[in-house]
Design a protein around this motif. Structure first.
Motif, short mmCIF file in Angstrom:
data_model
loop_
_atom_site.label_atom_id
_atom_site.label_comp_id
_atom_site.label_asym_id
_atom_site.label_seq_id
_atom_site.Cartn_x
_atom_site.Cartn_y
_atom_site.Cartn_z
N THR A 18 0.82 -1.21 0.00
CA THR A 18 0.00 0.00 0.00
C THR A 18 0.85 1.26 0.00
OG1 THR A 18 -1.84 -1.10 1.13
CG2 THR A 18 -1.74 1.30 1.28
N VAL A 19 1.85 1.31 0.87
CA VAL A 19 2.67 2.53 0.96
C VAL A 19 3.50 2.72 -0.30
CG1 VAL A 19 4.70 1.50 2.12
CG2 VAL A 19 4.08 3.88 2.57
N LEU A 20 3.93 1.63 -0.91
CA LEU A 20 4.66 1.75 -2.18
C LEU A 20 3.75 2.25 -3.30
CD1 LEU A 20 6.74 -1.55 -1.99
CD2 LEU A 20 7.69 0.76 -1.98
N SER A 21 2.53 1.72 -3.36
CA SER A 21 1.58 2.15 -4.39
C SER A 21 1.21 3.61 -4.22
CB SER A 21 0.34 1.26 -4.35
OG SER A 21 0.66 -0.08 -4.65
N GLN A 22 1.03 4.04 -2.97
CA GLN A 22 0.68 5.43 -2.72
C GLN A 22 1.79 6.38 -3.15
OE1 GLN A 22 -0.20 5.28 1.49
NE2 GLN A 22 -2.37 4.87 1.15
N ALA A 23 3.02 5.88 -3.18
CA ALA A 23 4.15 6.70 -3.63
C ALA A 23 4.30 6.68 -5.14
CB ALA A 23 5.44 6.21 -2.97
N GLY A 24 3.38 6.00 -5.84
CA GLY A 24 3.39 6.02 -7.29
C GLY A 24 4.07 4.85 -7.95
N HIS A 25 4.49 3.86 -7.16
CA HIS A 25 5.17 2.70 -7.72
C HIS A 25 4.16 1.64 -8.15
CE1 HIS A 25 8.87 4.47 -6.38
NE2 HIS A 25 8.48 4.44 -5.12
N SER A 26 4.52 0.86 -9.15
CA SER A 26 3.71 -0.27 -9.59
C SER A 26 4.30 -1.51 -8.94
CB SER A 26 3.75 -0.39 -11.11
OG SER A 26 2.97 -1.47 -11.55
N VAL A 27 3.51 -2.19 -8.11
CA VAL A 27 4.04 -3.23 -7.23
C VAL A 27 3.37 -4.57 -7.51
CG1 VAL A 27 4.50 -3.89 -4.83
CG2 VAL A 27 4.32 -1.47 -5.44
N ASP A 28 4.20 -5.57 -7.83
CA ASP A 28 3.74 -6.95 -7.89
C ASP A 28 4.04 -7.58 -6.54
OD1 ASP A 28 2.95 -6.67 -10.51
OD2 ASP A 28 4.77 -7.55 -11.36
N GLY A 29 3.01 -7.83 -5.75
CA GLY A 29 3.18 -8.42 -4.43
C GLY A 29 2.82 -9.89 -4.44
N VAL A 30 3.77 -10.77 -4.05
CA VAL A 30 3.54 -12.21 -4.04
C VAL A 30 4.00 -12.78 -2.70
CG1 VAL A 30 3.72 -12.39 -6.54
CG2 VAL A 30 5.76 -12.72 -5.14
N LYS A 31 3.54 -14.02 -2.42
CA LYS A 31 3.73 -14.59 -1.09
C LYS A 31 4.67 -15.78 -1.05
CE LYS A 31 -1.01 -13.26 0.12
NZ LYS A 31 -2.36 -13.75 0.52
N ASP A 32 5.21 -16.21 -2.19
CA ASP A 32 6.10 -17.37 -2.16
C ASP A 32 7.22 -17.23 -3.18
OD1 ASP A 32 5.44 -19.25 -4.70
OD2 ASP A 32 3.62 -18.23 -4.04
N ILE A 174 1.17 -1.35 -22.04
CA ILE A 174 0.69 -0.44 -20.99
C ILE A 174 0.10 -1.24 -19.83
CG2 ILE A 174 -1.03 1.33 -20.45
CD1 ILE A 174 -0.56 2.40 -23.32
N GLU A 175 -0.69 -2.25 -20.15
CA GLU A 175 -1.28 -3.08 -19.10
C GLU A 175 -0.20 -3.74 -18.26
OE1 GLU A 175 -3.90 -7.19 -18.72
OE2 GLU A 175 -4.31 -5.82 -20.39
N GLN A 176 0.83 -4.29 -18.92
CA GLN A 176 1.91 -4.96 -18.20
C GLN A 176 2.69 -3.98 -17.33
OE1 GLN A 176 2.70 -8.32 -18.13
NE2 GLN A 176 0.77 -8.57 -19.20
N ALA A 177 2.83 -2.75 -17.78
CA ALA A 177 3.63 -1.76 -17.05
C ALA A 177 2.89 -1.12 -15.89
CB ALA A 177 4.11 -0.68 -18.01
N VAL A 178 1.58 -0.94 -16.04
CA VAL A 178 0.83 -0.13 -15.08
C VAL A 178 0.03 -0.96 -14.09
CG1 VAL A 178 -0.96 1.65 -14.88
CG2 VAL A 178 0.74 1.80 -16.70
N TRP A 179 -0.51 -2.09 -14.54
CA TRP A 179 -1.32 -2.91 -13.63
C TRP A 179 -0.48 -3.99 -12.98
CZ3 TRP A 179 -3.85 -0.07 -17.18
CH2 TRP A 179 -5.05 0.52 -16.79
N GLU A 180 -0.75 -4.25 -11.71
CA GLU A 180 0.01 -5.23 -10.96
C GLU A 180 -0.30 -6.65 -11.43
OE1 GLU A 180 -1.90 -2.91 -9.63
OE2 GLU A 180 -0.42 -1.50 -8.78
N TRP A 181 0.67 -7.53 -11.24
CA TRP A 181 0.48 -8.94 -11.58
C TRP A 181 -0.68 -9.50 -10.76
CZ3 TRP A 181 0.82 -13.35 -8.48
CH2 TRP A 181 0.76 -14.57 -9.18
N GLY A 182 -1.52 -10.29 -11.42
CA GLY A 182 -2.66 -10.90 -10.74
C GLY A 182 -3.93 -10.09 -10.83
N THR A 183 -3.84 -8.86 -11.34
CA THR A 183 -5.03 -8.04 -11.54
C THR A 183 -5.38 -8.04 -13.02
OG1 THR A 183 -3.76 -6.01 -11.85
CG2 THR A 183 -4.42 -6.55 -9.61
N GLU A 184 -6.65 -7.98 -13.31
CA GLU A 184 -7.11 -7.98 -14.70
C GLU A 184 -8.01 -6.77 -14.92
OE1 GLU A 184 -9.32 -10.94 -17.93
OE2 GLU A 184 -8.68 -11.70 -15.99
N PRO A 185 -7.47 -5.73 -15.55
CA PRO A 185 -8.27 -4.52 -15.76
C PRO A 185 -9.44 -4.78 -16.70
CG PRO A 185 -6.23 -4.40 -17.00
CD PRO A 185 -6.12 -5.62 -16.14
#
Length: 228
Positions: A18-32, A174-185
């Protein structure tokens, strides 16, 4: 920046993302580690943030593999391990910095900003195309004395355009650059986002800088260059 954040504890992953996204970064967050390993084989990142202890593949192993592949993006290791030998192990594996849990978000973001300056793609705190200036730390765009603030998503799109000036960028890029992995605009999300960005740019007299290329995508260039 495009950031890969790998943390297996959702209670720690979400605040960091959340804090990274609020700073304008595009973040792929994964758990493994396995998912992170696959993403690293498919995508390029400006910064990696790796938890030491991960399911399947550890953060240290990911770090070693990444460096062995010749990749140079900065790596921040986060862990509860705070002994000197463990810190040395992480740094020797290829990490650029080391942050011990529990994580203070203010210090975390300061370290992210410092590591951003080490990125091979670092061009300073401002990206410029002719007299159009994008300020990375404030998420604002300026031209001829006028300034306007951007939303995180608008900022990510304009930053991507400005890092690829005068290049035609497809919708898929654009989709690959702007939207996070796992999201489907949604199917019209890019059209809507471009329209919103043009509206923002109108405040600095640059709405017509985003050129629609029929059947291909979009390009950021000044109207003078569009006609040349």
């Amino acid at each position: 920046m495009r950031i890969l954040l790998v943390e297996d504890d959702p209670k720690q992953l979400m605040p960091l993302q959340t804090v990274l996204s609020q700073a304008g970064h595009s973040v792929d967050g994964v758990k493994d580690g396995e998912t992170a390993q696959w993403l690293l084989s498919e995508k390029e990142y400006d910064l990696l943030i790796l938890d030491w202890m991960l399911p399947h593949i550890s953060g240290v192993t990911l770090c070693r593999q990444y460096r062995a592949a010749g990749k140079t993006a900065p790596i921040l290791m986060i862990t509860a391990r705070d002994t000197t030998p463990e810190k040395v192990t992480g740094l020797d594996a290829g990490a650029d910095d080391y942050l011990v849990k529990p994580i203070d978000l203010v210090e975390f973001m300061a370290r992210v900003r410092a590591l951003r300056r080490r990125s091979p793609l670092w061009q300073g705190d401002t990206l410029s195309l002719e007299d159009l200036h994008l300020h990375l730390d404030t998420l604002t765009v300026e031209r001829q004395g006028a300034t306007v603030s951007l939303s995180s998503r608008e900022f990510q799109l304009l930053e991507y355009f400005m890092r690829h000036p005068r290049q035609v960028l497809t919708r898929n890029q654009i989709e690959q650059a702007v939207w996070e992995w796992g999201t489907e605009p949604e199917s019209n999300a890019i059209t809507v986002l471009v329209r919103k960005l043009r509206q923002r740019l109108q405040a600095v007299g640059s709405a017509d800088w985003i050129e629609s290329i029929y059947g291909m995508g979009y390009r950021l260039t000044s109207p003078e260059k569009q006609r040349s």
